[in-house]
Design a protein around this motif. Structure first.
Motif, mmCIF file in Angstrom:
data_model
loop_
_atom_site.group_PDB
_atom_site.id
_atom_site.type_symbol
_atom_site.label_atom_id
_atom_site.label_comp_id
_atom_site.label_asym_id
_atom_site.label_seq_id
_atom_site.Cartn_x
_atom_site.Cartn_y
_atom_site.Cartn_z
ATOM 1 N N ALA B 255 0.849 -1.194 0.000
ATOM 2 C CA ALA B 255 0.000 0.000 0.000
ATOM 3 C C ALA B 255 0.879 1.236 0.000
ATOM 4 C CB ALA B 255 -0.928 0.005 1.210
ATOM 5 N N LEU B 256 0.457 2.259 -0.752
ATOM 6 C CA LEU B 256 1.169 3.536 -0.794
ATOM 7 C C LEU B 256 0.227 4.632 -0.306
ATOM 8 C CD1 LEU B 256 2.985 3.292 -4.262
ATOM 9 C CD2 LEU B 256 4.043 3.277 -2.003
ATOM 10 N N VAL B 257 0.731 5.463 0.618
ATOM 11 C CA VAL B 257 -0.054 6.608 1.075
ATOM 12 C C VAL B 257 0.673 7.874 0.633
ATOM 13 C CG1 VAL B 257 -1.014 5.307 3.000
ATOM 14 C CG2 VAL B 257 1.037 6.683 3.367
ATOM 15 N N PHE B 258 -0.107 8.873 0.202
ATOM 16 C CA PHE B 258 0.450 10.083 -0.408
ATOM 17 C C PHE B 258 0.062 11.322 0.390
ATOM 18 C CE2 PHE B 258 0.363 6.850 -3.580
ATOM 19 C CZ PHE B 258 1.522 7.072 -4.328
ATOM 20 N N ASP B 259 0.997 12.271 0.513
ATOM 21 C CA ASP B 259 0.726 13.489 1.278
ATOM 22 C C ASP B 259 -0.161 14.484 0.538
ATOM 23 O OD1 ASP B 259 1.970 12.664 3.558
ATOM 24 O OD2 ASP B 259 3.438 14.289 3.641
ATOM 25 N N ASN B 260 -0.377 14.297 -0.769
ATOM 26 C CA ASN B 260 -1.404 15.112 -1.432
ATOM 27 C C ASN B 260 -2.102 14.307 -2.536
ATOM 28 O OD1 ASN B 260 0.183 15.273 -3.750
ATOM 29 N ND2 ASN B 260 0.726 17.420 -3.489
ATOM 30 N N ASP B 261 -3.172 14.884 -3.044
ATOM 31 C CA ASP B 261 -4.011 14.198 -4.024
ATOM 32 C C ASP B 261 -3.341 14.078 -5.394
ATOM 33 O OD1 ASP B 261 -4.098 16.967 -4.182
ATOM 34 O OD2 ASP B 261 -6.131 17.046 -4.980
ATOM 35 N N VAL B 262 -2.551 15.077 -5.777
ATOM 36 C CA VAL B 262 -1.927 15.080 -7.099
ATOM 37 C C VAL B 262 -0.954 13.910 -7.240
ATOM 38 C CG1 VAL B 262 -0.454 16.390 -8.676
ATOM 39 C CG2 VAL B 262 -2.159 17.579 -7.301
ATOM 40 N N MET B 263 -0.132 13.689 -6.205
ATOM 41 C CA MET B 263 0.836 12.589 -6.278
ATOM 42 C C MET B 263 0.125 11.242 -6.270
ATOM 43 S SD MET B 263 4.137 13.910 -4.065
ATOM 44 C CE MET B 263 3.308 13.932 -2.476
ATOM 45 N N ALA B 264 -0.991 11.135 -5.544
ATOM 46 C CA ALA B 264 -1.747 9.880 -5.534
ATOM 47 C C ALA B 264 -2.295 9.581 -6.924
ATOM 48 C CB ALA B 264 -2.882 9.964 -4.506
ATOM 49 N N ALA B 265 -2.817 10.613 -7.592
ATOM 50 C CA ALA B 265 -3.347 10.428 -8.953
ATOM 51 C C ALA B 265 -2.217 10.058 -9.910
ATOM 52 C CB ALA B 265 -4.053 11.712 -9.418
ATOM 53 N N ALA B 266 -1.069 10.700 -9.745
ATOM 54 C CA ALA B 266 0.071 10.421 -10.623
ATOM 55 C C ALA B 266 0.568 8.992 -10.435
ATOM 56 C CB ALA B 266 1.188 11.428 -10.360
ATOM 57 N N ALA B 267 0.376 8.424 -9.230
ATOM 58 C CA ALA B 267 0.813 7.044 -8.965
ATOM 59 C C ALA B 267 0.039 6.047 -9.831
ATOM 60 C CB ALA B 267 0.635 6.707 -7.490
ATOM 61 N N LEU B 268 -1.206 6.381 -10.165
ATOM 62 C CA LEU B 268 -1.996 5.485 -11.017
ATOM 63 C C LEU B 268 -1.367 5.396 -12.399
ATOM 64 C CD1 LEU B 268 -5.636 6.561 -10.055
ATOM 65 C CD2 LEU B 268 -4.200 4.769 -9.042
#
Lengths: 350, 350
Positions: B255-268
């Motif tokens: 599991a990966l947790v991200f400090d903001n929404d943009v990086m989480a979207a970029a992870a996809l």
């Protein structure tokens, strides 16, 4: 003279000058945040002014200047905060880049309803809170240009309006909307698309009307291109609604063009939801480029625009007008198309 | 008395009051943008002030008030404008919501380097341009709280710092960082994840350090959870770099947790590029929720935070301090987890 001796008295520019060991002119420049003195002198003057308890209203009177040394922007709070709004931060950054250089402050005011804007302008003018305003998002029959002229507050406009729109003396910096629309439709036609639909911004904004006219003219020029348009409120949800509608018609378009990057990205989700693939089943182009267009799968073909530069030049035009210059009207070059994975020739040719 | 007779003379509050047919106190309230007069009276006063050519510096002196009726924010321009910055617009919206109610203006100033911030504070203080400031993004050994105390400019902080950080009299409104980190890791552990990596914000920000400590403590409490962290500059590109690194290790996290929404979207996008699927191969959680988390495929599990409320309460705390109140420290409730398609139990259990 010590700071203590000043308590209760009116501190003059002359006293600040003597205390700082500089000329009165240098004090004037330093206290009004204008260029013309070194940072060292400015620091010495500010320290002296603080020690003596100088207050700016007195100084302004002494110097005979009524300048607020500030520029204002009134923004209308959207019904729901636009959460992914790249244009807004870029615009702000561009305005500040120019104002910072001139050491002019930016005063921001958000209102809940567009109608409150002119009240703020009146209050700002009466209170000499700002020297001029920057405005954007002109609407049909927009009352702001005429109101600013009546109030006597100089202004400059980010964006433009139709040629016959009376700007009432405002300066303006606009993008080449016609050239950008031609660039997008021309590219899609070169890929052999003949059925293009546009998911547009709000119909009540003049820049949407500008794009409506520009796209229609570009489609006409291309001759054999079917072009249709659905207006939205610019949100991801409304963009998805419009995309679903267009893809659900008998004879859906082979390419969709979007008035912002967020709706273009949201269209990829609609494709997934409907079992369609981009670009195999339809192509996608965004009017604005952003990071968002580069983190989607596929990446989104977009026009690279320069909103920060546009805002910066608008601020510069306002400062020039404040210095006594004539209103200016600048049109920036058209956006540059950056082709990415979201566009390709349509499956169904001819 | 006609407007024409006033030219060249000093217009007094008394003259404005006579011209508008109201009391001097009403003129004072109206011209200073304070509540206490009806909108009708305010409009009449402003019209009279304009007609007579009243200038505010004179009025301010007459009334003995040195209030700027403005609050300032200095923001550091990032090396590259953060194009998708939902936190920024929400913060601004929250600050303005409170300031508008009090009819206080917001003065924004962007600087190129953090070090220039305190110069702006000094200039604002010397020029009485603002009555107080709102600040955010505390850094290690941040000089701003002490500088504000020395300058004598009241301030309030969006966010917080470690318990032992000396706020030097600033008010603060912080999120429950510990509770939010516990909520995220607790949920992932309940799904039976035992190897979680975090793609974090910039290490030089105190709020990143707060989250570092909160996550480490939450992982410790859970006992059998491996937890690692990679710091980034918050951009999509740097988030993708960190995601690639973590997924390329021997024994990648589930599991990966991200400090903001943009990086989480970029992870996809990184998952797609590496031939991995979310959530089949790894789960994704974002610290902040936004529209972006709802237009991706899959939608992203996120903590619903309240940055606009946090900013609004910070502005309120500042206004209270300006009215003579004591500094206050508020901690908002922890974020609420909204589970979406990006999280599920790991393939490899135990």
């Amino acid at each position: 003279m010590s700071a203590g001796e000043q308590h209760g008295g009116r501190v003059t520019i002359r006293q600040v000058a003597v205390h700082a060991g500089v000329s009165e002119a240098a004090v004037s420049y330093a206290l009004n945040g204008r260029p013309g003195v070194s940072e060292q002198t400015r620091a010495r003057v500010l320290a002296a002014a603080r020690e003596l308890g100088w207050a700016p209203n007195i100084a302004a009177r002494s110097l005979g200047t009524a300048r607020a040394n500030a520029v204002g922007m009134v923004l209308v709070r959207p019904p729901r905060v636009m959460v992914v709004d790249s244009f807004f931060t870029q615009m702000l950054s561009g305005v500040e880049a120019e104002l910072n250089r001139a050491e002019v402050a930016l005063v921001l005011h958000l209102v809940d309803a567009f109608e409150q804007t002119i009240d703020v302008y009146r209050r700002w003018y009466a209170g000499r809170a700002v020297d001029g305003v920057i405005l954007t998002d002109l609407r049909h029959d927009d009352p702001r240009p005429a109101a600013l002229r009546d109030i006597g507050l100089p202004g400059a406009l980010i964006g433009g309006g139709p040629d016959d729109f009376d700007l009432c003396g405002l300066s303006s910096v606009d993008a080449d909307v016609a050239g950008t629309a031609r660039g997008i439709l021309g590219y899609l036609r070169a890929l052999r698309h003949r059925d293009v639909a546009r998911v547009a911004g709000p119909a009540d904004l003049l820049h949407t009307a500008q794009r409506d006219a520009a796209y229609a003219a570009a489609a006409d020029d291309l001759g054999d291109l079917r072009y249709r348009v659905v207006h939205t409120n610019y949100s991801a949800a409304d963009g998805m609604r419009a995309t679903r509608e267009l893809l659900s018609t008998a004879g859906p378009p082979t390419a969709l063009v979007f008035d912002n990057d967020v709706m273009a990205a949201a269209a990829l989700r609609v494709a997934h939801e409907m079992g369609l693939a981009v670009p195999a089943d339809f192509s996608v182009v965004a009017w604005d480029d952003s990071d968002l267009c580069q983190i989607t799968v596929p990446e989104i073909t977009a026009m690279v625009q320069t909103p920060a530069l546009q805002a910066e030049l608008t601020a510069r035009a306002l400062l020039r007008a404040l210095a006594g210059g004539e209103p200016t009207h600048v049109v920036l070059p058209a956006g540059t198309l950056t082709a990415r994975g979201s566009t390709r020739p349509p499956k169904r040719l001819g």
